[in-house]
Design an enzyme around this catalytic site. Structure first.
Site, PDB file in Angstrom:
ATOM      1  N   HIS A   1       0.839  -1.203   0.000  1.00  9.73           N
ATOM      2  CA  HIS A   1       0.000   0.000   0.000  1.00  9.73           C
ATOM      3  C   HIS A   1       0.878   1.259   0.000  1.00  9.73           C
ATOM      4  O   HIS A   1       0.611   2.218  -0.735  1.00  9.73           O
ATOM      5  CB  HIS A   1      -0.899   0.027   1.243  1.00  9.73           C
ATOM      6  CG  HIS A   1      -1.897  -1.083   1.326  1.00  9.73           C
ATOM      7  ND1 HIS A   1      -2.046  -1.890   2.435  1.00  9.73           N
ATOM      8  CD2 HIS A   1      -2.796  -1.539   0.415  1.00  9.73           C
ATOM      9  CE1 HIS A   1      -3.006  -2.774   2.214  1.00  9.73           C
ATOM     10  NE2 HIS A   1      -3.478  -2.589   0.998  1.00  9.73           N
TER      11      HIS A   1
ATOM     12  N   SER B   1      -2.753  -7.904   2.868  1.00  5.88           N
ATOM     13  CA  SER B   1      -3.088  -7.756   4.284  1.00  5.88           C
ATOM     14  C   SER B   1      -3.515  -9.098   4.874  1.00  5.88           C
ATOM     15  O   SER B   1      -3.198  -9.403   6.028  1.00  5.88           O
ATOM     16  CB  SER B   1      -4.224  -6.748   4.449  1.00  5.88           C
ATOM     17  OG  SER B   1      -3.837  -5.493   3.971  1.00  5.88           O
TER      18      SER B   1
HETATM   19  P1  ADP Z   1      -9.752  -3.885  -0.390  1.00  8.16           P
HETATM   20  O1  ADP Z   1     -10.459  -4.682   0.637  1.00  8.16           O
HETATM   21  O2  ADP Z   1     -10.512  -2.683  -0.853  1.00  8.16           O
HETATM   22  O3  ADP Z   1      -9.180  -4.672  -1.536  1.00  8.16           O
HETATM   23  P2  ADP Z   1      -7.014  -3.666   0.571  1.00  8.16           P
HETATM   24  O4  ADP Z   1      -6.570  -2.909   1.769  1.00  8.16           O
HETATM   25  O5  ADP Z   1      -6.810  -5.131   0.566  1.00  8.16           O
HETATM   26  O6  ADP Z   1      -8.534  -3.239   0.408  1.00  8.16           O
HETATM   27  O7  ADP Z   1      -6.323  -3.072  -0.736  1.00  8.16           O
HETATM   28  C1  ADP Z   1      -6.485  -1.718  -1.102  1.00  8.16           C
HETATM   29  C2  ADP Z   1      -5.908  -1.544  -2.508  1.00  8.16           C
HETATM   30  O8  ADP Z   1      -4.500  -1.778  -2.453  1.00  8.16           O
HETATM   31  C3  ADP Z   1      -6.465  -2.531  -3.537  1.00  8.16           C
HETATM   32  O9  ADP Z   1      -6.557  -1.866  -4.794  1.00  8.16           O
HETATM   33  C4  ADP Z   1      -5.414  -3.609  -3.588  1.00  8.16           C
HETATM   34  O10 ADP Z   1      -5.406  -4.280  -4.848  1.00  8.16           O
HETATM   35  C5  ADP Z   1      -4.151  -2.768  -3.397  1.00  8.16           C
HETATM   36  N1  ADP Z   1      -3.051  -3.554  -2.864  1.00  8.16           N
HETATM   37  C6  ADP Z   1      -3.030  -4.351  -1.781  1.00  8.16           C
HETATM   38  N2  ADP Z   1      -1.824  -4.909  -1.604  1.00  8.16           N
HETATM   39  C7  ADP Z   1      -1.045  -4.465  -2.629  1.00  8.16           C
HETATM   40  C8  ADP Z   1       0.311  -4.708  -3.038  1.00  8.16           C
HETATM   41  N3  ADP Z   1       1.091  -5.558  -2.371  1.00  8.16           N
HETATM   42  N4  ADP Z   1       0.766  -4.070  -4.143  1.00  8.16           N
HETATM   43  C9  ADP Z   1      -0.052  -3.234  -4.842  1.00  8.16           C
HETATM   44  N5  ADP Z   1      -1.337  -2.974  -4.516  1.00  8.16           N
HETATM   45  C10 ADP Z   1      -1.835  -3.576  -3.434  1.00  8.16           C
END
Ligand code: ADP
Length: 177
Positions: free
Chosen positions: A28, A138
């Site tokens: 993130h 996460s």
């Molecule tokens: P959600 O439940 O909305 O998917 P997340 O917190 O899991 O929320 O993810 C928020 C955003 O960050 C999403 O677009 C997800 O694809 C992106 N994301 C999560 N982990 C990574 C990563 N390791 N690299 C790039 N983008 C990520």
């Protein structure tokens, strides 16, 4: 660039980075860093899910992410409930920002982006993951914490000073090692 460009572009461009951030990981943080090259302001917004308490309480997630960016005036951290597009409009966001790690993410994000743009006109900017973080999620961090593993390698440095406190129950262990 000409003499008028600073007048034409006087309105600052804001992007909304919505997500669960449970917890906020290095993946993130990388997306935020890169988005700061494209937008004047990045608003990280933790979505409140009425159906799911999550691992770390929402206020705790917001508090910890705010500490990470306390020196960065161009990053704001908020929580929101309801439709992401409504929140995006309420803060004057020019675009929604999302990260993509895989084909699975891609398909999901494309569908969401399409619906959001058709319904509200707001576009989505997607940043592809840095390969270092392609396998980082996460949920993986929560799973490792649940089994008592050291997860500090997956979290931003700033978390070490004041890690968010997870709820004691649910899948996930302690962020304090
Ligand atoms: P959600 O439940 O909305 O998917 P997340 O917190 O899991 O929320 O993810 C928020 C955003 O960050 C999403 O677009 C997800 O694809 C992106 N994301 C999560 N982990 C990574 C990563 N390791 N690299 C790039 N983008 C990520």
């Amino acid at each position: 660039m000409n003499q008028y460009s600073s007048i034409i572009n006087h309105q600052s461009s804001i992007c909304l980075f919505p997500g669960s951030f449970d917890p906020f990981t290095l993946g993130h943080a990388d997306v935020v860093e890169r988005a700061l090259q494209l937008f004047d302001e990045v608003v990280i917004a933790v979505g409140i899910n009425e159906q799911k308490a999550g691992w770390i309480p929402v206020e705790e997630r917001v508090r910890a992410i705010r500490i990470l960016y306390k020196e960065q005036a161009r990053v704001r951290v908020e929580s929101y409930s309801g439709l992401t597009t409504d929140f995006a409009h309420s803060i004057g966001a020019k675009a929604i920002l999302r990260g993509v790690r895989s084909i699975k993410d891609f398909e999901y994000e494309m569908q969401m982006a399409d619906v959001n743009r058709q319904l509200t006109g707001i576009d989505t900017v997607v940043l592809f993951t840095d390969p270092r973080y392609a396998s980082l999620s996460s949920s993986l961090v929560r799973e490792l914490a649940h089994f008592g593993k050291d997860i500090t390698a997956f979290l931003p440095e700033g978390y070490k000073a004041s890690p968010p406190t997870p709820l004691s129950k649910g899948r996930g262990g302690s962020l304090r090692q």
